[in-house]
Design a protein around this motif. Structure first.
Motif, PDB file in Angstrom:
ATOM      1  N   TYR A  51       0.840  -1.209   0.000  1.00 42.62           N
ATOM      2  CA  TYR A  51       0.000   0.000   0.000  1.00 42.62           C
ATOM      3  C   TYR A  51       0.870   1.253   0.000  1.00 42.62           C
ATOM      4  CZ  TYR A  51      -2.531   3.788   2.378  1.00 42.62           C
ATOM      5  OH  TYR A  51      -3.038   5.002   2.742  1.00 42.62           O
ATOM      6  N   GLN A  52       1.923   1.255   0.827  1.00 42.97           N
ATOM      7  CA  GLN A  52       2.786   2.433   0.922  1.00 42.97           C
ATOM      8  C   GLN A  52       3.462   2.723  -0.416  1.00 42.97           C
ATOM      9  OE1 GLN A  52       5.493   3.686   4.410  1.00 42.97           O
ATOM     10  NE2 GLN A  52       6.829   2.440   3.125  1.00 42.97           N
ATOM     11  N   GLU A  53       3.899   1.674  -1.110  1.00 40.13           N
ATOM     12  CA  GLU A  53       4.544   1.860  -2.412  1.00 40.13           C
ATOM     13  C   GLU A  53       3.571   2.482  -3.411  1.00 40.13           C
ATOM     14  OE1 GLU A  53       6.578  -0.872  -5.950  1.00 40.13           O
ATOM     15  OE2 GLU A  53       6.192  -1.730  -3.964  1.00 40.13           O
ATOM     16  N   LYS A  54       2.343   1.982  -3.429  1.00 39.46           N
ATOM     17  CA  LYS A  54       1.334   2.523  -4.357  1.00 39.46           C
ATOM     18  C   LYS A  54       0.919   3.935  -3.949  1.00 39.46           C
ATOM     19  CE  LYS A  54      -0.531  -1.946  -5.829  1.00 39.46           C
ATOM     20  NZ  LYS A  54       0.576  -2.730  -5.258  1.00 39.46           N
ATOM     21  N   TYR A  55       0.851   4.181  -2.640  1.00 43.55           N
ATOM     22  CA  TYR A  55       0.497   5.517  -2.153  1.00 43.55           C
ATOM     23  C   TYR A  55       1.536   6.538  -2.614  1.00 43.55           C
ATOM     24  CZ  TYR A  55      -0.598   9.324   1.087  1.00 43.55           C
ATOM     25  OH  TYR A  55      -0.919  10.545   1.612  1.00 43.55           O
ATOM     26  N   GLU A  56       2.807   6.195  -2.442  1.00 42.50           N
ATOM     27  CA  GLU A  56       3.867   7.133  -2.817  1.00 42.50           C
ATOM     28  C   GLU A  56       3.880   7.385  -4.315  1.00 42.50           C
ATOM     29  OE1 GLU A  56       7.321   5.333  -1.140  1.00 42.50           O
ATOM     30  OE2 GLU A  56       6.925   6.101   0.891  1.00 42.50           O
ATOM     31  N   ALA A  57       3.613   6.347  -5.113  1.00 41.78           N
ATOM     32  CA  ALA A  57       3.545   6.527  -6.563  1.00 41.78           C
ATOM     33  C   ALA A  57       2.372   7.439  -6.938  1.00 41.78           C
ATOM     34  CB  ALA A  57       3.409   5.178  -7.254  1.00 41.78           C
ATOM     35  N   ALA A  58       1.225   7.214  -6.281  1.00 37.20           N
ATOM     36  CA  ALA A  58       0.052   8.052  -6.553  1.00 37.20           C
ATOM     37  C   ALA A  58       0.281   9.478  -6.098  1.00 37.20           C
ATOM     38  CB  ALA A  58      -1.178   7.466  -5.849  1.00 37.20           C
ATOM     39  N   ASP A  59       0.925   9.653  -4.944  1.00 38.93           N
ATOM     40  CA  ASP A  59       1.191  10.991  -4.426  1.00 38.93           C
ATOM     41  C   ASP A  59       2.107  11.765  -5.372  1.00 38.93           C
ATOM     42  OD1 ASP A  59       1.034  12.998  -2.318  1.00 38.93           O
ATOM     43  OD2 ASP A  59       3.126  12.517  -1.909  1.00 38.93           O
ATOM     44  N   LYS A  60       3.140  11.097  -5.887  1.00 46.20           N
ATOM     45  CA  LYS A  60       4.050  11.754  -6.826  1.00 46.20           C
ATOM     46  C   LYS A  60       3.313  12.126  -8.118  1.00 46.20           C
ATOM     47  CE  LYS A  60       8.406  11.232  -9.340  1.00 46.20           C
ATOM     48  NZ  LYS A  60       7.807  11.704 -10.600  1.00 46.20           N
ATOM     49  N   ALA A  61       2.500  11.195  -8.623  1.00 41.64           N
ATOM     50  CA  ALA A  61       1.762  11.465  -9.863  1.00 41.64           C
ATOM     51  C   ALA A  61       0.802  12.637  -9.679  1.00 41.64           C
ATOM     52  CB  ALA A  61       0.999  10.218 -10.295  1.00 41.64           C
ATOM     53  N   LEU A  62       0.152  12.730  -8.527  1.00 39.88           N
ATOM     54  CA  LEU A  62      -0.783  13.826  -8.279  1.00 39.88           C
ATOM     55  C   LEU A  62      -0.060  15.156  -8.101  1.00 39.88           C
ATOM     56  CD1 LEU A  62      -3.316  11.975  -5.969  1.00 39.88           C
ATOM     57  CD2 LEU A  62      -3.850  13.051  -8.157  1.00 39.88           C
ATOM     58  N   ARG A  63       1.125  15.121  -7.485  1.00 39.50           N
ATOM     59  CA  ARG A  63       1.899  16.360  -7.359  1.00 39.50           C
ATOM     60  C   ARG A  63       2.344  16.857  -8.727  1.00 39.50           C
ATOM     61  NH1 ARG A  63       6.356  15.123  -5.006  1.00 39.50           N
ATOM     62  NH2 ARG A  63       5.958  13.082  -4.054  1.00 39.50           N
ATOM     63  N   ASP A  64       2.747  15.902  -9.595  1.00 46.24           N
ATOM     64  CA  ASP A  64       3.124  16.289 -10.961  1.00 46.24           C
ATOM     65  C   ASP A  64       1.913  16.851 -11.709  1.00 46.24           C
ATOM     66  OD1 ASP A  64       5.669  15.413 -10.457  1.00 46.24           O
ATOM     67  OD2 ASP A  64       5.418  13.466 -11.455  1.00 46.24           O
ATOM     68  N   LEU A  65       0.758  16.212 -11.523  1.00 50.19           N
ATOM     69  CA  LEU A  65      -0.458  16.693 -12.178  1.00 50.19           C
ATOM     70  C   LEU A  65      -0.840  18.079 -11.660  1.00 50.19           C
ATOM     71  CD1 LEU A  65      -2.874  16.220 -14.064  1.00 50.19           C
ATOM     72  CD2 LEU A  65      -4.032  15.066 -12.133  1.00 50.19           C
ATOM     73  N   LYS A  66      -0.674  18.292 -10.361  1.00 54.85           N
ATOM     74  CA  LYS A  66      -1.012  19.591  -9.766  1.00 54.85           C
ATOM     75  C   LYS A  66      -0.156  20.701 -10.358  1.00 54.85           C
ATOM     76  CE  LYS A  66      -1.654  21.780  -5.259  1.00 54.85           C
ATOM     77  NZ  LYS A  66      -1.587  21.593  -3.790  1.00 54.85           N
ATOM     78  N   ARG A  67       1.137  20.408 -10.557  1.00 49.98           N
ATOM     79  CA  ARG A  67       2.029  21.417 -11.148  1.00 49.98           C
ATOM     80  C   ARG A  67       1.659  21.710 -12.602  1.00 49.98           C
ATOM     81  NH1 ARG A  67       6.039  18.803  -7.866  1.00 49.98           N
ATOM     82  NH2 ARG A  67       6.498  17.340  -9.569  1.00 49.98           N
ATOM     83  N   ALA A  68       1.095  20.694 -13.277  1.00 52.72           N
ATOM     84  CA  ALA A  68       0.767  20.862 -14.696  1.00 52.72           C
ATOM     85  C   ALA A  68      -0.646  21.377 -14.922  1.00 52.72           C
ATOM     86  CB  ALA A  68       0.940  19.527 -15.421  1.00 52.72           C
ATOM     87  N   THR A  69      -1.430  21.566 -13.857  1.00 56.74           N
ATOM     88  CA  THR A  69      -2.817  22.014 -13.991  1.00 56.74           C
ATOM     89  C   THR A  69      -2.916  23.490 -13.641  1.00 56.74           C
ATOM     90  OG1 THR A  69      -3.577  19.802 -13.348  1.00 56.74           O
ATOM     91  CG2 THR A  69      -5.204  21.579 -13.268  1.00 56.74           C
ATOM     92  N   PRO A  70      -3.077  24.376 -14.625  1.00 56.90           N
ATOM     93  CA  PRO A  70      -3.040  25.825 -14.348  1.00 56.90           C
ATOM     94  C   PRO A  70      -4.186  26.321 -13.480  1.00 56.90           C
ATOM     95  CG  PRO A  70      -3.689  25.399 -16.626  1.00 56.90           C
ATOM     96  CD  PRO A  70      -3.251  24.096 -16.053  1.00 56.90           C
ATOM     97  N   TRP A  71      -5.322  25.657 -13.491  1.00 58.13           N
ATOM     98  CA  TRP A  71      -6.453  26.150 -12.696  1.00 58.13           C
ATOM     99  C   TRP A  71      -6.503  25.546 -11.290  1.00 58.13           C
ATOM    100  CZ3 TRP A  71      -6.969  23.554 -17.385  1.00 58.13           C
ATOM    101  CH2 TRP A  71      -7.225  22.187 -17.294  1.00 58.13           C
ATOM    102  N   GLY A  72      -5.573  24.661 -10.950  1.00 54.64           N
ATOM    103  CA  GLY A  72      -5.513  24.105  -9.604  1.00 54.64           C
ATOM    104  C   GLY A  72      -6.668  23.178  -9.297  1.00 54.64           C
ATOM    105  N   GLY A  73      -6.875  22.961  -8.015  1.00 53.21           N
ATOM    106  CA  GLY A  73      -8.009  22.141  -7.584  1.00 53.21           C
ATOM    107  C   GLY A  73      -7.757  20.650  -7.600  1.00 53.21           C
ATOM    108  N   VAL A  74      -6.529  20.214  -7.885  1.00 53.91           N
ATOM    109  CA  VAL A  74      -6.215  18.784  -7.901  1.00 53.91           C
ATOM    110  C   VAL A  74      -6.094  18.283  -6.468  1.00 53.91           C
ATOM    111  CG1 VAL A  74      -4.567  17.026  -8.633  1.00 53.91           C
ATOM    112  CG2 VAL A  74      -5.054  18.990 -10.122  1.00 53.91           C
ATOM    113  N   GLN A  75      -6.866  17.274  -6.136  1.00 52.47           N
ATOM    114  CA  GLN A  75      -6.884  16.759  -4.775  1.00 52.47           C
ATOM    115  C   GLN A  75      -5.799  15.705  -4.567  1.00 52.47           C
ATOM    116  OE1 GLN A  75      -8.999  18.058  -2.392  1.00 52.47           O
ATOM    117  NE2 GLN A  75      -9.458  19.499  -4.056  1.00 52.47           N
TER     118      GLN A  75
END
Length: 408
Positions: A51-75
């Motif tokens: 679970y921790q491995e998948k969580y960290e992968a998801a957290d990194k992917a969401l942080r990358d998505l947040k940086r690439a989303t100009p309008w924000g709001g990525v949870q």
């Protein structure tokens, strides 16, 4: 007693046929199925680390998505809770096996054996370095041995796919044979779950009609009623149809927060039946669709209603036994009723609900009249049932205070 090593359960689907057969062996009382306490710790730890491995992968992917989303709001992925994961998996595995407490001596002896390279401990080489391993393996092995010494009336089957350390089922290192020398006549090492299943079960002919008959017995229906009233499937908001006896169109779709009292249950259909002979009885697994009908509190509403729904469960039972011994293996979420389900809904009461067979007496009728006059609502399950009976079946109140028109 069947005692399983970590590698037997790790990677095995708890929804698969092997898990179902283990549950059947356990339910049949032919043999108990258990793991040493340390095995449960290892299983929960493996699941938490995955679970921790998948969580960290998801957290990194969401942080990358947040940086690439100009309008924000990525949870984000929510709070990481490793202990909750461990606790949940201990609970899941606990539905399949018992846990054998470990003695402090087993941990101490395991560490001693690893330090001194006494079997099942050994040395491995990696990157030109040597590492001592096996303290946990030794503690697990010694727990099984201790159990055999403490229960001289039981045959012990220790099951491990780790043939490097625990042998191939025919031979053991001398020191490990010394561990069991006093119980060797009732201590057997098996190397796979297939060996367990072939030893204790035999394929049998599945009789779907016999299974249906067993599922309709009062004890089976009482078991599903109790299960439906208590299982986690209904501790969160769930879909339902309100007043399903009047039809189940789109307007009847709703969300309930909980049952008010146990629902009534009827068997709808049975499929995917398989059978195995275990001991002196045949044990069957089947997927069963039930129809549930009862009183529920609507979600985020002060209102209560008559609700109905369909529910699928995977069950284990023995149709050849004195009692079916119905066991629930898993379930899906509640589903809305289909139009043709309405005619097959169970009665809200065990008694017939027509005016001739189930009319309330004078005291109950006065209570109902009071409730209806003052719109006091249902203060208890019994009052709600009586009010519903009065509104829908009572020969006077069914027609809004007028007697039923004559046939003429």
């Amino acid at each position: 007693m069947i005692i399983l090593d970590t590698n037997i359960l790790w990677g095995m689907s708890l929804r698969g046929s092997s898990a179902e057969l283990l549950r059947a062996i356990r339910a049949s009382n032919v043999e108990r199925v258990a793991v040493p306490e340390l095995v449960m710790v290892e299983l929960a730890a493996k699941q938490a680390l995955a679970y921790q491995e998948k969580y960290e992968a998801a957290d990194k992917a969401l942080r990358d998505l947040k940086r690439a989303t100009p309008w924000g709001g990525v949870q984000g992925p929510g709070q990481r809770d490793l202990e909750r994961v461990r606790a949940q998996w201990r609970k899941e595995y606990g539905h399949l096996v018992d846990v054998i407490p470990m003695k402090e001596d087993a941990y101490r002896e395991g560490a001693y054996r690893e330090a001194n390279q006494i079997a099942p401990c050994r040395t491995v080489r990696s990157n030109s370095r040597s590492y001592k391993i096996g303290a946990r393996d030794a503690a697990i092995w010694l727990t099984a041995v201790d159990y055999a010494h403490d229960h001289d009336d039981e045959m012990i089957y220790f099951v491990s796919g780790n043939t490097t350390d625990f042998g191939d089922g025919t031979t053991l290192p001398d020191v490990m044979f010394g561990d069991i020398v006093n119980v060797a006549d009732r201590f057997e090492v098996l190397t796979s779950l297939d060996e367990v299943i072939s030893r204790f079960t035999k394929p049998a002919e599945a009789d779907a009609e016999q299974v249906e008959e067993a599922l309709r017995t009062p004890s089976s229906l009482a078991t599903i009623t109790e299960y439906a009233a208590s299982t986690t499937a209904f501790t969160h908001p769930f879909v339902c149809n309100t007043d399903p006896d009047r039809g189940v169109g789109v307007e009847s779709h709703s969300i309930a927060g909980q049952w008010i009292g146990p629902p009534s249950v009827a068997l709808d259909s049975v499929r995917d039946v398989s059978a195995h002979s275990i001991g002196s009885h045949v044990w069957c697994t089947a997927t069963v669709r039930w129809l549930l009908h009862g009183f529920g509190a609507l979600y985020r509403s002060p209102d209560c209603a008559i609700i109905g729904l369909a529910w699928e469960t995977r069950v284990l039972l023995s149709p050849t036994g004195a009692e079916p011994k119905l066991t629930f293996l898993r379930h899906t979420g509640p589903r809305l009723l289909r139009p043709d389900d309405v005619a097959h809904l169970p009665s809200l009461w065990s008694e017939a609900s027509d005016s001739e067979a189930g009319e309330p007496g004078p005291v109950e009728t006065e209570l109902l009249l009071h409730l209806l006059r003052n719109d006091a609502g249902a203060r208890s399950l019994q009052e709600m049932q009586l009010k519903h009976w009065m509104l829908n079946w009572h020969p006077t109140w069914r027609y809004q205070g007028r007697h039923k028109p004559s046939a003429e």
